[in-house]
Design an enzyme around this catalytic site. Sequence first.
Site, PDB file in Angstrom:
ATOM      1  N   HIS A  71     -22.281  48.857 -68.804  1.00  0.00           N
ATOM      2  CA  HIS A  71     -22.611  47.638 -69.540  1.00  0.00           C
ATOM      3  C   HIS A  71     -23.812  47.898 -70.442  1.00  0.00           C
ATOM      4  CE1 HIS A  71     -20.464  44.226 -67.177  1.00  0.00           C
ATOM      5  NE2 HIS A  71     -19.718  45.304 -67.261  1.00  0.00           N
TER       6      HIS A  71
ATOM      7  N   TYR B 163     -26.115  35.359 -66.989  1.00  0.00           N
ATOM      8  CA  TYR B 163     -27.075  34.636 -66.151  1.00  0.00           C
ATOM      9  C   TYR B 163     -27.370  33.338 -66.882  1.00  0.00           C
ATOM     10  CZ  TYR B 163     -28.435  39.072 -63.836  1.00  0.00           C
ATOM     11  OH  TYR B 163     -28.456  40.255 -63.142  1.00  0.00           O
TER      12      TYR B 163
ATOM     13  N   PRO C  38     -32.353  38.090 -55.828  1.00  0.00           N
ATOM     14  CA  PRO C  38     -31.361  38.901 -56.541  1.00  0.00           C
ATOM     15  C   PRO C  38     -31.320  38.719 -58.066  1.00  0.00           C
ATOM     16  CG  PRO C  38     -30.304  37.148 -55.294  1.00  0.00           C
ATOM     17  CD  PRO C  38     -31.737  37.118 -54.927  1.00  0.00           C
TER      18      PRO C  38
ATOM     19  N   LYS D  39     -32.327  43.919 -58.595  1.00  0.00           N
ATOM     20  CA  LYS D  39     -33.216  45.040 -58.293  1.00  0.00           C
ATOM     21  C   LYS D  39     -33.184  45.519 -56.838  1.00  0.00           C
ATOM     22  CE  LYS D  39     -34.924  45.891 -62.263  1.00  0.00           C
ATOM     23  NZ  LYS D  39     -33.657  46.322 -62.847  1.00  0.00           N
TER      24      LYS D  39
ATOM     25  N   TYR E 199     -34.732  45.465 -67.112  1.00  0.00           N
ATOM     26  CA  TYR E 199     -33.408  45.252 -66.527  1.00  0.00           C
ATOM     27  C   TYR E 199     -32.706  46.597 -66.264  1.00  0.00           C
ATOM     28  CZ  TYR E 199     -29.047  42.947 -65.394  1.00  0.00           C
ATOM     29  OH  TYR E 199     -27.929  42.509 -64.715  1.00  0.00           O
TER      30      TYR E 199
HETATM   31  P1  RFL Z   1     -29.203  47.373 -45.616  1.00  0.00           P
HETATM   32  O1  RFL Z   1     -28.081  47.387 -46.564  1.00  0.00           O
HETATM   33  O2  RFL Z   1     -29.620  46.089 -45.019  1.00  0.00           O
HETATM   34  O3  RFL Z   1     -28.851  48.411 -44.467  1.00  0.00           O
HETATM   35  C1  RFL Z   1     -29.618  48.521 -43.291  1.00  0.00           C
HETATM   36  C2  RFL Z   1     -28.742  49.044 -42.180  1.00  0.00           C
HETATM   37  O4  RFL Z   1     -29.524  49.220 -40.996  1.00  0.00           O
HETATM   38  C3  RFL Z   1     -28.802  48.744 -39.890  1.00  0.00           C
HETATM   39  N1  RFL Z   1     -29.752  48.395 -38.809  1.00  0.00           N
HETATM   40  C4  RFL Z   1     -29.970  49.165 -37.724  1.00  0.00           C
HETATM   41  N2  RFL Z   1     -29.462  50.331 -37.345  1.00  0.00           N
HETATM   42  C5  RFL Z   1     -29.896  50.859 -36.180  1.00  0.00           C
HETATM   43  N3  RFL Z   1     -30.805  50.238 -35.380  1.00  0.00           N
HETATM   44  C6  RFL Z   1     -31.350  49.064 -35.728  1.00  0.00           C
HETATM   45  N4  RFL Z   1     -32.239  48.470 -34.960  1.00  0.00           N
HETATM   46  C7  RFL Z   1     -30.942  48.475 -36.953  1.00  0.00           C
HETATM   47  N5  RFL Z   1     -31.269  47.340 -37.615  1.00  0.00           N
HETATM   48  C8  RFL Z   1     -30.541  47.302 -38.719  1.00  0.00           C
HETATM   49  C9  RFL Z   1     -28.020  47.567 -40.424  1.00  0.00           C
HETATM   50  O5  RFL Z   1     -26.885  47.262 -39.621  1.00  0.00           O
HETATM   51  C10 RFL Z   1     -27.646  48.059 -41.830  1.00  0.00           C
HETATM   52  O6  RFL Z   1     -26.390  48.721 -41.828  1.00  0.00           O
HETATM   53  O7  RFL Z   1     -30.527  48.006 -46.277  1.00  0.00           O
HETATM   54  P2  RFL Z   1     -30.655  49.192 -47.367  1.00  0.00           P
HETATM   55  O8  RFL Z   1     -29.802  50.376 -47.010  1.00  0.00           O
HETATM   56  O9  RFL Z   1     -32.109  49.378 -47.578  1.00  0.00           O
HETATM   57  O10 RFL Z   1     -29.996  48.631 -48.699  1.00  0.00           O
HETATM   58  C11 RFL Z   1     -30.582  47.598 -49.395  1.00  0.00           C
HETATM   59  C12 RFL Z   1     -29.529  46.740 -50.060  1.00  0.00           C
HETATM   60  O11 RFL Z   1     -28.512  46.418 -49.128  1.00  0.00           O
HETATM   61  C13 RFL Z   1     -30.152  45.459 -50.608  1.00  0.00           C
HETATM   62  O12 RFL Z   1     -31.360  45.727 -51.302  1.00  0.00           O
HETATM   63  C14 RFL Z   1     -29.269  44.716 -51.561  1.00  0.00           C
HETATM   64  O13 RFL Z   1     -27.986  44.498 -51.098  1.00  0.00           O
HETATM   65  C15 RFL Z   1     -29.972  43.369 -51.813  1.00  0.00           C
HETATM   66  N6  RFL Z   1     -29.058  42.399 -52.278  1.00  0.00           N
HETATM   67  C16 RFL Z   1     -28.716  42.459 -53.582  1.00  0.00           C
HETATM   68  N7  RFL Z   1     -29.284  43.409 -54.386  1.00  0.00           N
HETATM   69  C17 RFL Z   1     -28.950  43.484 -55.672  1.00  0.00           C
HETATM   70  O14 RFL Z   1     -29.459  44.373 -56.389  1.00  0.00           O
HETATM   71  N8  RFL Z   1     -28.031  42.584 -56.191  1.00  0.00           N
HETATM   72  C18 RFL Z   1     -27.407  41.635 -55.389  1.00  0.00           C
HETATM   73  O15 RFL Z   1     -26.579  40.895 -55.828  1.00  0.00           O
HETATM   74  C19 RFL Z   1     -27.756  41.537 -54.041  1.00  0.00           C
HETATM   75  N9  RFL Z   1     -27.178  40.619 -53.238  1.00  0.00           N
HETATM   76  C20 RFL Z   1     -28.512  41.429 -51.398  1.00  0.00           C
HETATM   77  C21 RFL Z   1     -27.540  40.538 -51.904  1.00  0.00           C
HETATM   78  C22 RFL Z   1     -28.890  41.345 -50.048  1.00  0.00           C
HETATM   79  C23 RFL Z   1     -28.350  40.386 -49.184  1.00  0.00           C
HETATM   80  N10 RFL Z   1     -28.856  40.320 -47.819  1.00  0.00           N
HETATM   81  C24 RFL Z   1     -29.854  41.249 -47.344  1.00  0.00           C
HETATM   82  C25 RFL Z   1     -28.569  39.334 -46.895  1.00  0.00           C
HETATM   83  C26 RFL Z   1     -26.944  39.625 -51.047  1.00  0.00           C
HETATM   84  C27 RFL Z   1     -27.333  39.534 -49.699  1.00  0.00           C
HETATM   85  C28 RFL Z   1     -26.604  38.525 -48.844  1.00  0.00           C
HETATM   86  C1  PHB Z   2     -23.564  40.769 -58.330  1.00  0.00           C
HETATM   87  O1  PHB Z   2     -22.646  41.176 -59.060  1.00  0.00           O
HETATM   88  O2  PHB Z   2     -23.371  40.517 -57.130  1.00  0.00           O
HETATM   89  C2  PHB Z   2     -24.905  40.569 -58.902  1.00  0.00           C
HETATM   90  C3  PHB Z   2     -25.169  41.016 -60.178  1.00  0.00           C
HETATM   91  C4  PHB Z   2     -26.431  40.813 -60.728  1.00  0.00           C
HETATM   92  C5  PHB Z   2     -27.404  40.203 -59.985  1.00  0.00           C
HETATM   93  C6  PHB Z   2     -27.147  39.768 -58.697  1.00  0.00           C
HETATM   94  C7  PHB Z   2     -25.889  39.962 -58.145  1.00  0.00           C
HETATM   95  O3  PHB Z   2     -28.641  40.003 -60.524  1.00  0.00           O
END
Ligand code: RFL
Ligand code: PHB
Length: 392
Positions: A72, A201, A293, A297, A383
């Site tokens: 993109h 957005y 979100p 980032k 971004y």
């Molecule tokens: P994760 O993905 O939370 O993975 C951590 C892993 O550790 C495990 N764990 C354990 N394992 C062993 N022993 C324990 N005691 C443990 N406790 C936990 C868990 O089961 C899990 O598998 O962290 P990681 O790898 O640092 O990755 C980070 C990303 O996942 C996170 O930053 C993003 O997904 C944040 N986020 C979003 N980021 C974006 O850039 N765009 C988004 O749209 C976006 N949507 C989101 C999100 C995070 C969400 N969360 C945390 C609820 C939407 C949601 C719902």
């Molecule tokens: C998504 O595609 O889930 C998404 C993309 C951009 C964002 C947050 C979530 O800033």
Amino acid sequence: MKSQVVIIGAGPSGLLLGQLLHKAGIDNIVLERATPEYVLGRIRAGVLEEGFVGLVKEAGVAQRMDREGLPHGGVKVAFNGEIRRIDLHKYAQGKQVIVYGQTEITADLMEARVASGAPSVYEVENVEIHDLMEDAPYVLFEKDGEQQRIDCDYVAGCDGFHGVSRKTIPETVRKEYEKVYPVGWLGVLSDTPPISDELIYGVSDRGFFLCSMRSNTRSRHYVDVSLEEKVEDWSDERFWDELKNRLPDEVKNDLVTGPSIEKSIAPLRSFVCEPMQYGRLFLVGDAAHIVPPTGAKGLNLASSDVNYLYRVMLKVFKENKPEAIAQYSSLCLRRVWHAERFSWWMTNMLHNFGDEIDRKIMNSQLDFYTGTEAGLRVIAEQYVGLPYEEVT
Ligand code: RFL
Ligand code: PHB
């Protein structure tokens, strides 16, 4: 058992770090609390910075992302019923972002790990980290009711916001900064074509919306809702109606609706733990920091920590420079705070927080940052992601 590095958590941070270390000949074991299916069932991020993409390439796991990821070169912002485009190529020195879901990246990394033969233990319980201030730390965990021990040199805490790693740092040492926002994002994944070929957005009188995608046939949409809302109260029909009511007239009729594949509400939070290193433990990704979100980032910040830890580990194990670990926390935190600021700022501009005058000022900010050369450059450069610093 023995391993140079124990990685706690098989989310994207843990798996990417594990793959990079394994490729460099640094042995590591991944311990994960959940099942692989559970980890893959979480629908999260979708926008990858070039820094992340480069690291996945370095790990040798980019084949499917290169094929299926959508480059993109622009992103759109809607306010006052109008849509403006931020030309990322033009305002961020030719850079772009790649749209490829976190689920897909995680699946690719899991597959690569199995193929490499590097060990992972899923469904572990009661992980404990010991002797972090000594030369020989160890990790205890239970698998099928039996306790096991791994002796190691370093521990990477990649276990997300609710993991054990951060809590292992004594409260007298760690300082946590937190802000919880008064809304959550209600997200819907559907097999419907995206409304536009770029992300939109937007903010309307009814609140925030984001039209995102996973592919040319799969969309991801969000609207903000109050924290009291329950996902069960949102039928697909109610969600699509609400989204449609928030969209500007020029795209309203392009919205294609369909049954949801996944629907969830994510809270919005800014959080940072300092420092990100304690003795032989390093915090990585969501274990150390959370961003709302709105700037896309969260996952990209996790990969920046992985980048720094990987390069520090190369110094330690390949150049025999154990003193290199001292720079980890400050290198990470500089970038972390930049992303925290950007995400907080984007969140405030695009949500109806505060009183009437705040809304007017935020509206004027949107006008300035999407309507002047100087403003467009500021948004675009952040971004696409700030560059990684060098590890010495
Ligand atoms: P994760 O993905 O939370 O993975 C951590 C892993 O550790 C495990 N764990 C354990 N394992 C062993 N022993 C324990 N005691 C443990 N406790 C936990 C868990 O089961 C899990 O598998 O962290 P990681 O790898 O640092 O990755 C980070 C990303 O996942 C996170 O930053 C993003 O997904 C944040 N986020 C979003 N980021 C974006 O850039 N765009 C988004 O749209 C976006 N949507 C989101 C999100 C995070 C969400 N969360 C945390 C609820 C939407 C949601 C719902
Ligand atoms: C998504 O595609 O889930 C998404 C993309 C951009 C964002 C947050 C979530 O800033």
